[in-house]
Design a protein around this motif. Structure first.
Motif, short mmCIF file in Angstrom:
data_model
loop_
_atom_site.label_atom_id
_atom_site.label_comp_id
_atom_site.label_asym_id
_atom_site.label_seq_id
_atom_site.Cartn_x
_atom_site.Cartn_y
_atom_site.Cartn_z
N UNK A 25 0.82 -1.22 0.00
CA UNK A 25 0.00 0.00 0.00
C UNK A 25 0.85 1.26 0.00
N UNK A 26 2.13 1.13 -0.39
CA UNK A 26 2.99 2.29 -0.61
C UNK A 26 2.98 2.63 -2.09
N UNK A 27 2.79 3.91 -2.40
CA UNK A 27 2.75 4.37 -3.79
C UNK A 27 3.80 5.46 -3.99
N UNK A 28 4.67 5.26 -4.98
CA UNK A 28 5.60 6.31 -5.35
C UNK A 28 5.14 7.05 -6.58
N UNK A 29 4.10 6.54 -7.20
CA UNK A 29 3.56 7.14 -8.43
C UNK A 29 2.04 7.21 -8.31
N UNK A 30 1.48 8.32 -8.75
CA UNK A 30 0.04 8.52 -8.69
C UNK A 30 -0.51 8.62 -10.10
N UNK A 31 -1.41 7.73 -10.43
CA UNK A 31 -2.21 7.86 -11.65
C UNK A 31 -3.65 8.02 -11.19
N UNK A 32 -4.33 6.93 -10.94
CA UNK A 32 -5.65 6.94 -10.31
C UNK A 32 -5.65 5.86 -9.23
N UNK A 33 -5.86 6.28 -8.01
CA UNK A 33 -5.88 5.36 -6.88
C UNK A 33 -7.21 5.51 -6.16
N UNK A 34 -7.87 4.41 -5.89
CA UNK A 34 -9.12 4.44 -5.13
C UNK A 34 -8.97 3.56 -3.90
N UNK A 35 -9.34 4.10 -2.75
CA UNK A 35 -9.18 3.40 -1.47
C UNK A 35 -10.48 3.55 -0.69
N UNK A 36 -10.97 2.45 -0.15
CA UNK A 36 -12.14 2.48 0.72
C UNK A 36 -11.71 2.30 2.16
N UNK A 37 -12.12 3.25 3.00
CA UNK A 37 -11.80 3.21 4.42
C UNK A 37 -13.02 2.77 5.22
N UNK A 38 -12.83 2.53 6.50
CA UNK A 38 -13.92 2.00 7.32
C UNK A 38 -14.81 3.08 7.91
N UNK A 39 -14.30 4.29 8.04
CA UNK A 39 -15.01 5.34 8.75
C UNK A 39 -15.38 6.49 7.83
N UNK A 40 -16.40 7.25 8.23
CA UNK A 40 -16.84 8.41 7.45
C UNK A 40 -15.89 9.59 7.60
N UNK A 41 -15.26 9.72 8.77
CA UNK A 41 -14.33 10.82 9.01
C UNK A 41 -12.96 10.22 9.27
N UNK A 42 -11.97 10.67 8.50
CA UNK A 42 -10.65 10.07 8.56
C UNK A 42 -9.57 11.15 8.67
N UNK A 43 -8.67 10.96 9.62
CA UNK A 43 -7.52 11.86 9.73
C UNK A 43 -6.42 11.35 8.80
N UNK A 44 -5.92 12.25 7.96
CA UNK A 44 -4.88 11.90 7.00
C UNK A 44 -3.76 12.92 7.07
N UNK A 45 -2.58 12.51 6.65
CA UNK A 45 -1.43 13.42 6.53
C UNK A 45 -1.30 13.84 5.08
N UNK A 46 -1.23 15.14 4.85
CA UNK A 46 -1.00 15.68 3.51
C UNK A 46 0.15 16.68 3.59
N UNK A 47 1.29 16.32 3.04
CA UNK A 47 2.45 17.23 2.99
C UNK A 47 2.83 17.77 4.37
N UNK A 48 2.70 16.94 5.39
CA UNK A 48 3.06 17.37 6.73
C UNK A 48 1.94 18.05 7.49
N UNK A 49 0.77 18.24 6.85
CA UNK A 49 -0.41 18.74 7.54
C UNK A 49 -1.29 17.56 7.93
N UNK A 50 -2.03 17.70 9.02
CA UNK A 50 -3.04 16.72 9.37
C UNK A 50 -4.41 17.30 9.02
N UNK A 51 -5.15 16.60 8.18
CA UNK A 51 -6.47 17.07 7.76
C UNK A 51 -7.49 15.97 8.03
N UNK A 52 -8.73 16.36 8.17
CA UNK A 52 -9.83 15.41 8.32
C UNK A 52 -10.63 15.38 7.03
N UNK A 53 -10.77 14.21 6.47
CA UNK A 53 -11.49 14.03 5.20
C UNK A 53 -12.80 13.30 5.47
N UNK A 54 -13.90 13.85 4.96
CA UNK A 54 -15.21 13.24 5.14
C UNK A 54 -15.48 12.26 4.00
#
Length: 226
Positions: free
Chosen positions: A180-209
């Protein structure tokens, strides 16, 4: 030639440079009139500024002035010192530029890194340590890495096999995909278990609905390089 500096006042005797705080960017409606925009700060600041500007019809050239704790984008492009760039502009010399590719995760923009694996844990602990004499510089990131190293060594193999965990780091694009490590992005689809998810983006922590993540390329912007 018009130049705008975001986040910090920058002066040069041969140039007129306008200034705004990053927080007032949504109220600044004549961005397309600028030829160059200086972004002062780290990767998080660059990401938040570009999120607002990357869809402009006329994209200015971005000058990175890496004053943050984390400056991966500036290192990728070997960003020259701000004084050297301004000296060139004052002499009417166009600086060399490179394209920086952008990516979208649902409605969020990111520049090189996204995930919910060890990167999220590392940034969360690093931000917890952002106080006192640890507030500035890289030491908080180093300490967080040391504290979390045993956990990372144990958990990373399991996370690499998990359908609900992922880590994207495009500077390592020669590793297209490993678990589940990606060094290249084309189109990636991921299904998570929860409606609200904390993610890291470029060193920021964001919550994605939303449980479903749709990750794809989002164009590019010109960045001054050496």
């Amino acid at each position: 030639m018009r130049i705008l500096s975001i986040g910090k006042k920058v002066e040069h005797k041969g140039l007129t440079i306008d200034f705004i705080e990053a927080s007032s960017l949504p109220e600044h409606h004549d961005i397309e009139q600028y030829d160059y925009i200086i972004i002062n700060g780290g990767d998080g600041t660059v990401r938040r500024v570009l999120k607002q500007l990357h869809t402009l019809e006329k994209i200015p050239v971005f000058i990175l002035n890496p004053t943050g704790s984390f400056n991966v984008v500036a290192r990728i492009h070997r960003a020259p010192e701000i004084t050297k760039v301004l000296d060139m502009l004052a002499k009417k010399i166009k600086p060399k530029t490179q394209k920086h590719h952008l990516f979208k995760l649902n409605d969020e923009l990111f520049l090189f890194s996204a995930g919910n694996m060890g990167d999220l844990q590392h940034i969360f602990l690093s931000e917890t340590l952002r106080f006192g004499w640890l507030k500035h510089g890289m030491l908080k990131y180093i300490l967080a890495l040391i504290f979390l190293l045993p956990v990372h060594l144990i958990m990373t193999p399991f996370m690499l096999m998990s359908k609900t965990r992922f880590f994207i780091f495009t500077p390592l694009r020669f590793i297209k995909k490993f678990g589940t490590f990606y060094g290249e992005v084309d189109k990636i689809e991921i299904d998570l278990e929860n409606e609200y998810n904390m993610l890291e983006l470029d060193g920021d922590i964001v919550t994605v609905h939303g449980k479903h993540l749709y990750i794809r390329q989002a164009g590019n912007v010109p960045v001054v390089t050496q």
